[in-house]
Design a protein around this motif. Structure first.
Motif, PDB file in Angstrom:
ATOM      1  N   GLN A 147       0.815  -1.206   0.000  1.00 26.44           N
ATOM      2  CA  GLN A 147       0.000   0.000   0.000  1.00 26.44           C
ATOM      3  C   GLN A 147       0.851   1.259   0.000  1.00 26.44           C
ATOM      4  OE1 GLN A 147      -2.922  -0.168   3.170  1.00 26.44           O
ATOM      5  NE2 GLN A 147      -3.950  -1.973   2.290  1.00 26.44           N
ATOM      6  N   VAL A 148       2.078   1.094  -0.567  1.00 27.61           N
ATOM      7  CA  VAL A 148       2.968   2.259  -0.699  1.00 27.61           C
ATOM      8  C   VAL A 148       3.308   2.422  -2.182  1.00 27.61           C
ATOM      9  CG1 VAL A 148       5.179   3.258  -0.117  1.00 27.61           C
ATOM     10  CG2 VAL A 148       3.923   1.929   1.588  1.00 27.61           C
ATOM     11  N   GLN A 190      -1.004   8.256  -2.967  1.00 28.62           N
ATOM     12  CA  GLN A 190      -0.691   7.503  -1.743  1.00 28.62           C
ATOM     13  C   GLN A 190      -1.663   7.856  -0.627  1.00 28.62           C
ATOM     14  OE1 GLN A 190       1.749   5.129  -1.317  1.00 28.62           O
ATOM     15  NE2 GLN A 190       0.860   4.833   0.763  1.00 28.62           N
ATOM     16  N   ASP A 192      -3.653   6.402   2.742  1.00 32.60           N
ATOM     17  CA  ASP A 192      -3.234   6.950   4.027  1.00 32.60           C
ATOM     18  C   ASP A 192      -4.384   7.671   4.772  1.00 32.60           C
ATOM     19  OD1 ASP A 192      -0.737   5.966   3.417  1.00 32.60           O
ATOM     20  OD2 ASP A 192       0.110   7.900   2.734  1.00 32.60           O
TER      21      ASP A 192
END
Length: 1226
Positions: free
Chosen positions: A1026-1027, A1116, A1120
């Motif tokens: 998830q980056v 991103q 986040d």
């Protein structure tokens, strides 16, 4: 040595076996010689006796019987030493008995006198080694006149001469001893010496002239040795000696006998003189008794003796001979003998006996006998006359003529004879009236000798070349006679006039006149015959064909006609001989006439079928020899006119060629090419025209035959050609040249070099040598070859020029080479530094040569041949020429060599700007340049370091341009965008220099190897855990681009710099840090921001990537952020919510597309992996926000609807009046 041993040792044969057998068994054998007949039978039958002598001997009887013999009557057995066996005199006796009767006319009875008691002793001495010859003398005994002659024979080893000797037979041994085993006929020579009434001279002359001399000449002729071989062996001298011996014997026969005079002396006078001589006193009349001096009878006797003396002396003094009656040698010998006789008389008259007789007569006063004694005898006058005549007769070279053995000797003898006569006749009072018959007598001797020599050659049997040579020589001899006779006639007339003699016609009737006419006629006749024989031969095409077509065989017919003449004596000029010659010639002409008719027919046929004039000329030239025959010449006369016209046309073209002048002719240029000077060339050209004119005149002779100038057409052509040949005379040209040379002051002097001012300004070095001197030397050489008489002064001048000519030409060529080399240096400025040292050396030599003068070469050239080469003082000038030529040659070679290398270097340097931009291409060119520099260094060129430094700067400039261009290309390539299909074509590098050369070189542009292109870097936006991140990072792109830029720049910067000192040891030992080995420093030479631009483009491109990647990295936050956090931030403001939705919609265009990557030219961002997940996440966020926005919007709508309803309700409750009555505002 025993005769038998001598025989076998001389013949190298094995000894007969009989001798060895007899030596081993002396008691059992006895060597016996047995002949077939006895002495009596030999005497009675001479022929059979001779057969017995020459036959083989009978077998020899032995104790055991008859031994075997060979064909010579010799027993065979083993070898042994032979016993001493004398030659049996009975064999020789039988030989003489068989030989003398037929040879000497001897009867057997007369031969008995030959075999006396001493016969055996004489023969044995002769048979042994005692003597080589023995004589048989036949002598006539004195007897009564009426009685028959009685002859006796005697064998004697000593030869004497007596008038009673009738015959003398000389028996000569062929070997040193007589061999008893061989026939006498093979061992003896016989020579019959006649006697009797003849003198020995006649007999000896016959033996020499008829036997010995012909036999010797026959032997020499049969050997076939050439004339040179004969001369080496002395054969000609031997022949001459034989001829002289024959001539001497002939002279002895022809001498006129001069009577010998013996003065009678009284016995008293003789006795008195002898007594005085015995006493040693001088005879005087006092020795004679006084009574006897007065005795008249004694005095009368003396007086009568004196009168007899006068008569006998007058017999000699008045002696004369008719010079025309005999030969010339008789006349010469007569006067010589007469002089000897007169000298003998004078010697007698000076004797003491004659003086005493005269004294006695004077004492008796008988002066009439003494006073006129000398005058009465005529002795003084006769002696004086004979002595003067013999000035001519002494050493008279007549023997040279009479002993001549060939034609050359005859001609030489004539010159000697007439030279002697013409010289001595002026000194001697020999009467001309006798000299004329003497010359005629010489003519007779000359005729006889010439006939003898010519007859020995058999003229008509000799080949034509030999015949022609002999007859030409004979004609020359006759011509020599005629020339000498003319000179003799002039001398005779002069002598007659000087002596004031009575005039007589000076005319010599030569005895050889008929022979001279016959030889001239015979020569012409043989020449015509040979021409006819050659023309009718198989090689000429006139003979042979007639037989096939039914005609005669011309060749055979001519040979048969010649055979008629061969059979006669062609040199017989007597009446009978002339008649025979005429008859033979008529027979010859009859046969030849038939041949001539056939030749005429074939000649007319050939001339009729000739296609042009040249073919006719060939026919006429080929058969021209036959035109001397009137019959043939008349038959082909009709073809002559057209050929004469052709010759006229040729002569006219010669006139036109001459009128164009030599300087404008092709021959002038050809002469220049062959180094012929102008005057000599003009003379040669004129003589060539003259020779062509002679050739055309020869054609006229071919057409018209001999004597062509007597014809009308021939006379006209002759006059025209004579006039033209006068114009072709080269003597005026030579005289004009001679006058011009004498007028000029030409010479070889002055300094060696001179400085010449050029018309366009400036100065030039030249050799101070007039080219006209060279032309003079060549003119003199060619004129001497042309047989011109060049004056001595001009010849010396030409010799001086010829002496210095090699050095002058060498200097001129060296100076010309020097000038050309300097021009090359001027045209190639780049090499001036390299050849400066050689140029300075040449200039130092020129400075040295400025003080040298040509006089040194002229005066010292000859002395250098005889002075040793170590003497530098004498040959230093010549050495200077050689050194100067050598130095200039080195300068030329070095210049040409360095120009070639310079061109290679220049070509390589120019190719540096056009070659492919690759390390290999550029390195190869620099290696070529470095190799050329190394060669220059190896050959020792000066100033190489400075020159290489300048070359290096030039290379740096070119490489700097290449760097600038490659940076520009790199920037263009780096800044390019993608094509429509997303691909990038590699950029082709072009020669930047072509841009400056105009459009005409655009077509010559070519792609440089390995098109320059940047590799596209692909960056992938990825999401993991998830980056969202970029792989590889942007810094990798910067690193790659900078590395590729450095690689491109390094192609030039890493090239090895050229060096000039790779062969210098000293420089290699020094520190190499001070020398830059590559071209890296070029990066510091940019004057503008060329080098900064690619780095700026890289940073700009990196910034673009960063901005674009930042957009992706913003997503991103989708992972986040918390939903509630967003909702709380938005609050209840629908505007914020609506703005967020609008921004979400706009931001969706970033990833919500069909593409999966973004191109930035040299870099691509691949976002395929993250695109779907971002899109899904984005959709989730959008749904949540949109649903929450819907809730918010519904609540707001409800509230608004409630509000509106509320306001409506309130509005509805309000009255209109209250609204209308109020004030209005606008």
């Amino acid at each position: 040595m025993h005769p038998i041993q001598q025989y076998f040792s001389g013949h190298r044969k094995p000894l007969p076996r009989v001798f060895s057998w007899a030596a081993r068994n002396p008691s059992k054998s006895k060597l016996v010689y047995r002949f077939g007949q006895s002495k009596d039978s030999l005497a009675s039958d001479p022929p059979s006796a001779m057969a017995a002598v020459d036959s083989s001997m009978n077998p020899v009887a032995t104790a055991n019987g008859t031994a075997h013999t060979n064909g010579n009557g010799i027993l065979h057995d083993s070898l042994a030493e032979p016993p001493s066996i004398p030659f049996d005199s009975s064999i020789f006796r039988g030989y003489l008995l068989a030989l003398l009767p037929p040879l000497a006319g001897a009867s057997p009875d007369e031969l008995e006198t030959l075999f006396d008691d001493d016969f055996n002793d004489r023969f044995l001495r002769f048979a042994g080694e005692g003597g080589g010859v023995i004589y048989v003398v036949k002598r006539k005994e004195d007897g009564e006149e009426d009685a028959p002659p009685i002859y006796t024979y005697k064998l004697t080893p000593q030869l004497t001469y007596d008038s009673s000797h009738v015959t003398t037979l000389a028996i000569i041994k062929r070997g040193p001893t007589l061999d008893p085993t061989a026939p006498l006929s093979t061992q003896l020579h016989l020579l019959n010496l006649f006697g009797g009434d003849e003198t020995p001279y006649e007999s000896l002359h016959a033996v020499v002239s008829c036997a010995v001399k012909p036999w010797f000449e026959a032997f020499v002729g049969a050997r076939g040795v050439g004339k040179d071989g004969d001369s080496k062996m002395g054969i000609p001298m031997t022949k001459k000696k034989f001829a002289e011996l024959e001539l001497s014997l002939l002279h002895l026969q022809q001498n006129v006998e001069i009577p010998e005079t013996h003065l009678i002396i009284h016995p008293v006078i003789q006795r008195t003189v002898e007594q005085a001589r015995t006493a040693g006193t001088r005879p005087s009349i006092s020795d004679i008794p006084a009574k006897l001096l007065n005795d008249s009878s004694f005095l009368n006797t003396l007086h009568s003796h004196v009168n007899q003396w006068i008569k006998s002396i007058q017999t000699v003094t008045k002696l004369s001979r008719d010079v025309s009656s005999g030969t010339a040698s008789q006349e010469i010998n007569f006067w010589l003998s007469l002089e000897r006789a007169l000298e003998g008389i004078e010697a007698q008259l000076r004797s003491e006996e004659v003086n005493m007789v005269m004294d006695c007569l004077r004492n008796a006063k008988r002066f009439h006998a003494t006073v006129s004694f000398i005058a009465d005898t005529g002795l003084k006058d006769a002696t004086d006359t004979v002595h003067k005549y013999n000035q001519l007769m002494k050493d008279f070279p007549l023997n040279e003529l009479l002993s001549a053995t060939d034609l050359d000797k005859i001609q030489e003898s004539l010159i000697l004879i007439f030279g002697h006569i013409n010289r001595k006749l002026k000194l001697s009072p020999y009467p001309i009236r006798r000299a004329l018959p003497l010359v005629e007598a010489i003519s007779r001797d000359f005729n006889d000798q010439l006939l003898r020599v010519l007859t020995s050659h058999r003229l008509l049997y000799t080949p034509y070349e030999t015949f022609e040579r002999l007859l030409s020589q004979t004609i020359g001899i006759f011509r020599t006679w005629d020339d000498n006779i003319k000179e003799f006639t002039n001398v005779a007339r002069e002598v007659t006039r000087r002596r004031s003699e009575k005039f007589i016609p000076i005319k010599v009737v030569p005895a050889h006149a008929k022979l001279q006419d016959r030889t001239s006629y015979l020569r012409d006749w043989r020449k015509q015959h040979e021409q006819l024989a050659v023309m009718t031969g198989p090689t000429k095409g006139l003979g042979g064909a007639g037989v096939e077509i039914g005609g005669m065989d011309m060749e055979a017919e001519v040979k048969e006609a010649y055979e008629v003449i061969k059979r006669i004596d062609v040199l017989d000029v007597s009446i009978e001989g002339s008649e025979i010659w005429v008859a033979a010639e008529n027979a010859y002409n009859e046969r030849v006439a038939r041949v001539e008719n056939q030749i005429i027919a074939r000649l007319r046929d050939r001339l009729g079928t000739a296609r042009n004039a040249n073919e006719m000329f060939r026919v006429f030239s080929k058969f021209n020899a036959l035109f001397v025959r009137p019959k043939i010449r008349g038959a082909i006369q009709e073809y002559q006119t057209q050929l004469i016209d052709s010759v006229k046309e040729d002569i006219k073209r010669l006139h036109d060629k001459f009128k164009t002048q030599y300087r404008f002719s092709e021959a002038y240029h050809m002469s220049q090419m062959r180094d012929l000077p102008p005057i000599s060339g003009a003379i040669i050209w004129a003589r060539q025209i003259d020779r062509q004119l002679q050739t055309y005149m020869k054609r006229v002779e071919d057409v018209l035959g001999k004597g062509w100038e007597l014809y009308a057409e021939g006379q006209k052509l002759q006059s025209e050609s004579t006039a033209f040949r006068k114009k072709l005379d080269t003597r005026p040209v030579y005289d004009a040249w001679l006058h011009d040379i004498n007028r000029r002051d030409m010479g070889v002097n002055g300094r060696l070099f001179e400085i010449v001012r050029l018309r366009g300004g400036g100065f030039q070095l030249a050799v101070n040598f007039d080219p006209q001197i060279i032309t003079l030397f060549k003119e003199v050489r060619n004129l001497l070859w042309q047989n011109f008489q060049v004056p001595h002064a001009i010849t010396n001048m030409a010799k001086d020029a010829k002496r210095v000519y090699p050095h002058a030409v060498s200097l001129m060529e060296t100076v010309r080479t020097y000038g050309q080399t300097l021009d090359l240096v001027e045209k190639n400025k780049g090499i001036e530094w390299l050849v400066a040292e050689y140029r300075n050396e040449a200039q130092r030599m020129i400075t040295r040569g400025m003080n040298i003068r040509w006089d040194y070469f002229v005066n010292q050239y000859d002395t250098t041949r005889y002075v040793s080469s170590g003497d530098a003082r004498d040959n230093r000038h010549i050495q200077f020429v050689r050194e100067f030529a050598s130095i200039i040659s080195v300068l030329q070679d070095k210049t040409n060599n360095v120009i070639d290398l310079y061109k290679d270097i220049t070509r390589a340097v120019e190719e540096l700007s056009t070659c492919p931009y690759t390390s290999d291409a550029l390195s190869e060119l620099l290696s070529r340049i470095q190799a050329a520099i190394d060669r220059l260094n190896l050959e020792g060129y000066a100033n190489l370091e400075h020159w290489v430094s300048e070359l290096d700067q030039r290379i740096e400039g070119i490489l700097l341009q290449r760097l600038t261009h490659i940076i520009q290309v790199w920037c263009s390539e780096f800044d390019r965008t993608d094509d429509a299909d997303g691909r990038r074509e590699p950029l082709v590098l072009r020669d930047i220099s072509n841009k400056r050369r105009g459009d005409k070189r655009v077509k010559d542009e070519k792609s440089l190897e390995g098109g320059l292109s940047l590799h596209t870097i692909v960056h992938e936006i990825r999401i993991q855990n998830q980056v969202i991140f970029l792989d590889p990072p942007i810094e990798y792109a910067r690193q790659t681009w900078v590395r590729e830029l450095h690689k491109w720049l390094g192609i030039v910067c890493q090239l090895r710099r050229i060096q000039s000192s790779r062969y210098e040891i000293g420089l290699q030992m020094q520190s190499s840090t001070a020398t830059e080995l590559t071209y890296t420093s070029l990066l510091t030479r940019f004057t503008d921001s060329t080098l900064e631009r690619p780095f700026a483009l890289i940073e700009h491109k990196v910034q673009q990537l960063k901005d674009y990647v930042a957009k992706w990295l913003q997503f991103q936050s989708l992972w986040d952020l918390e939903t509630e956090y967003v909702f709380n931030r938005l609050g209840d403001s629908l505007g914020h919510w609506q703005q967020l939705l609008t921004e979400i919609k706009k931001a969706r265009s970033t990833f919500d597309t069909s593409e999966t990557q973004k191109s930035f030219g040299v870099c691509i961002i691949d976002y395929e992996q993250v695109q779907a997940r971002v899109n899904a996440k984005y959709d989730a966020w959008q749904r949540d926000i949109l649903s929450r926005f819907g809730v918010k919007l519904g609540n707001a709508m409800k509230e608004m609807h409630a509000t509106i309803l509320k306001a409506r309700n309130e509005l509805e409750h309000q009255s209109i009046e209250g609204l209308v009555g109020g004030p209005r505002r606008f």
